[in-house]
Design a protein around this motif. Structure first.
Motif, mmCIF file in Angstrom:
data_model
loop_
_atom_site.group_PDB
_atom_site.id
_atom_site.type_symbol
_atom_site.label_atom_id
_atom_site.label_comp_id
_atom_site.label_asym_id
_atom_site.label_seq_id
_atom_site.Cartn_x
_atom_site.Cartn_y
_atom_site.Cartn_z
ATOM 1 N N VAL A 38 1.011 -1.079 -0.016
ATOM 2 C CA VAL A 38 0.123 -0.073 -0.008
ATOM 3 C C VAL A 38 0.836 1.192 -0.169
ATOM 4 O O VAL A 38 1.904 1.345 0.380
ATOM 5 C CB VAL A 38 -0.740 -0.037 1.136
ATOM 6 N N GLN A 49 -6.170 -2.498 9.499
ATOM 7 C CA GLN A 49 -7.456 -3.164 9.933
ATOM 8 C C GLN A 49 -6.788 -4.645 9.606
ATOM 9 O O GLN A 49 -6.606 -5.021 8.514
ATOM 10 C CB GLN A 49 -8.677 -2.925 9.244
ATOM 11 N N ASN A 50 -7.071 -5.460 10.659
ATOM 12 C CA ASN A 50 -6.765 -7.031 10.629
ATOM 13 C C ASN A 50 -8.286 -7.463 10.519
ATOM 14 O O ASN A 50 -8.943 -7.542 11.723
ATOM 15 C CB ASN A 50 -5.931 -7.498 11.672
ATOM 16 N N LYS A 66 1.592 -5.256 3.345
ATOM 17 C CA LYS A 66 0.517 -5.752 4.021
ATOM 18 C C LYS A 66 0.084 -7.261 3.871
ATOM 19 O O LYS A 66 0.611 -7.566 2.772
ATOM 20 C CB LYS A 66 -0.854 -5.070 3.845
ATOM 21 N N PRO A 68 -1.984 -9.989 2.443
ATOM 22 C CA PRO A 68 -3.290 -10.017 1.880
ATOM 23 C C PRO A 68 -4.446 -10.834 2.460
ATOM 24 O O PRO A 68 -4.158 -11.704 3.294
ATOM 25 C CB PRO A 68 -2.882 -10.795 0.434
ATOM 26 N N GLN A 71 -5.152 -7.969 5.890
ATOM 27 C CA GLN A 71 -5.056 -6.723 6.357
ATOM 28 C C GLN A 71 -5.549 -5.715 5.280
ATOM 29 O O GLN A 71 -5.503 -6.199 4.067
ATOM 30 C CB GLN A 71 -3.576 -6.376 6.557
ATOM 31 N N THR A 72 -6.195 -4.791 5.549
ATOM 32 C CA THR A 72 -6.659 -3.568 4.814
ATOM 33 C C THR A 72 -5.988 -2.259 5.530
ATOM 34 O O THR A 72 -6.168 -2.107 6.506
ATOM 35 C CB THR A 72 -8.098 -3.474 4.441
ATOM 36 N N ILE A 74 -6.685 1.971 5.494
ATOM 37 C CA ILE A 74 -7.699 2.863 5.022
ATOM 38 C C ILE A 74 -6.677 4.476 5.102
ATOM 39 O O ILE A 74 -6.116 4.624 6.303
ATOM 40 C CB ILE A 74 -8.816 3.062 6.090
#
Length: 282
Positions: A38, A49-50, A66, A68, A71-72, A74
């Motif tokens: 990212v 975020q997990n 991160k 895949p 995790q994301t 923002i």
């Protein structure tokens, strides 16, 4: 028969190349689909975020890896933002007041995850706008309508302090605050203008009265000085002084005489007055 091993080797190499190409293609597709990195731009922070759970770690500017699916990230804008807001309130003397203000603010970078977790990305509508409305109404109610105009810097400073303490609880920092304009009802505006006109007229009348007083004092001083001069002159007048002035006048007349006596006939002749006295005195 001798070419069979060579042919087999070539076939094996071709199969290996195709296999490697297939693997590389699969990996490329997986990288594109899952994107295990990212990029956080300038003036942003990344909220990790997990599986949807906000983490304590906040990503700074740059490229980060991160996991895949797991995790994301923002992105949150932490640059200074500016908003302008209008509010209707009342002064302490129950005058309607319409205010227009400008606010510069930014999210505290290290607390971007908390802002996202507790407020979300719509923090302006949820937190900032209501805070501005409440602070503007609360502060303006402490001042009269006239004081809102004459004490504008103090009003603006009090509003900024109240907003700073209120938004800091939500991890939002106030950078600057300013009152753009006040507007009141037409009746109050006319009353203010009438009062200012009356004050200006009263000031002009006072200046005119002061000028008249000064002129009168000057006139009195001049008259007093003239009267004093006359008094002193009268005190100094004596018979000897009168006689001296006569002699001086006759001497001036003799100095101007050309030695020719005027020939006077008939009535209306003007004689030499005092010449005999001058001759006797000599």
């Amino acid at each position: 028969m001798d070419n069979d091993p060579i042919r087999e080797i070539k076939n094996a190499l071709k199969k290996s190349q195709w296999r490697n190409l297939f693997i590389i293609t699969i990996l490329a597709v997986l990288l594109i689909v899952f994107k295990p990195w990212v990029q956080i731009g300038a003036g942003e922070r990344g909220v990790v975020q997990n599986f949807g759970a906000v983490q304590d770690k906040v990503l700074n500017e740059g490229i980060h890896f991160k996991i895949p699916v797991v995790q994301t990230v923002i992105p949150m804008d932490v640059k200074i933002q500016k908003i302008m807001t209008d509010a209707a309130s009342s002064s302490s003397d129950l005058q309607d007041v319409d205010l227009s203000v400008a606010l510069n603010y930014h999210i505290i970078p290290d607390k971007a995850n908390l802002v996202y977790q507790t407020i979300g990305v719509e923090f302006k509508e949820r937190i900032i706008d209501p805070a501005i409305q409440e602070v503007m109404k609360a502060v303006s109610a402490k001042y009269t309508a006239e004081e809102l105009i004459t004490k504008r810097p103090a009003v603006s400073s009090e509003m900024q302090e109240a907003l700073t303490s209120r938004l800091l609880v939500s991890n939002i920092s106030v950078d600057a605050f300013s009152i753009i304009s006040f507007s009141f009802s037409q009746t109050f505006t006319d009353a203010i203008e009438a009062k200012q006109t009356a004050e200006q007229n009263a000031l002009k009348a006072k200046r005119d009265l002061d000028r008249i007083k000064v002129e009168a004092e000057q006139t009195i001083a001049a008259a007093t000085a003239e009267a004093e001069a006359l008094r002193l002159q009268k005190m100094n007048i004596s018979p000897d002084l009168i006689e001296l002035r006569k002699i001086e006048a006759n001497l001036k007349a003799i100095e101007k005489w050309n030695g020719i006596l005027p020939q006077v006939t008939g009535a209306g002749a003007i004689p030499f007055i005092g010449v005999g006295d001058v001759i006797r005195n000599r």
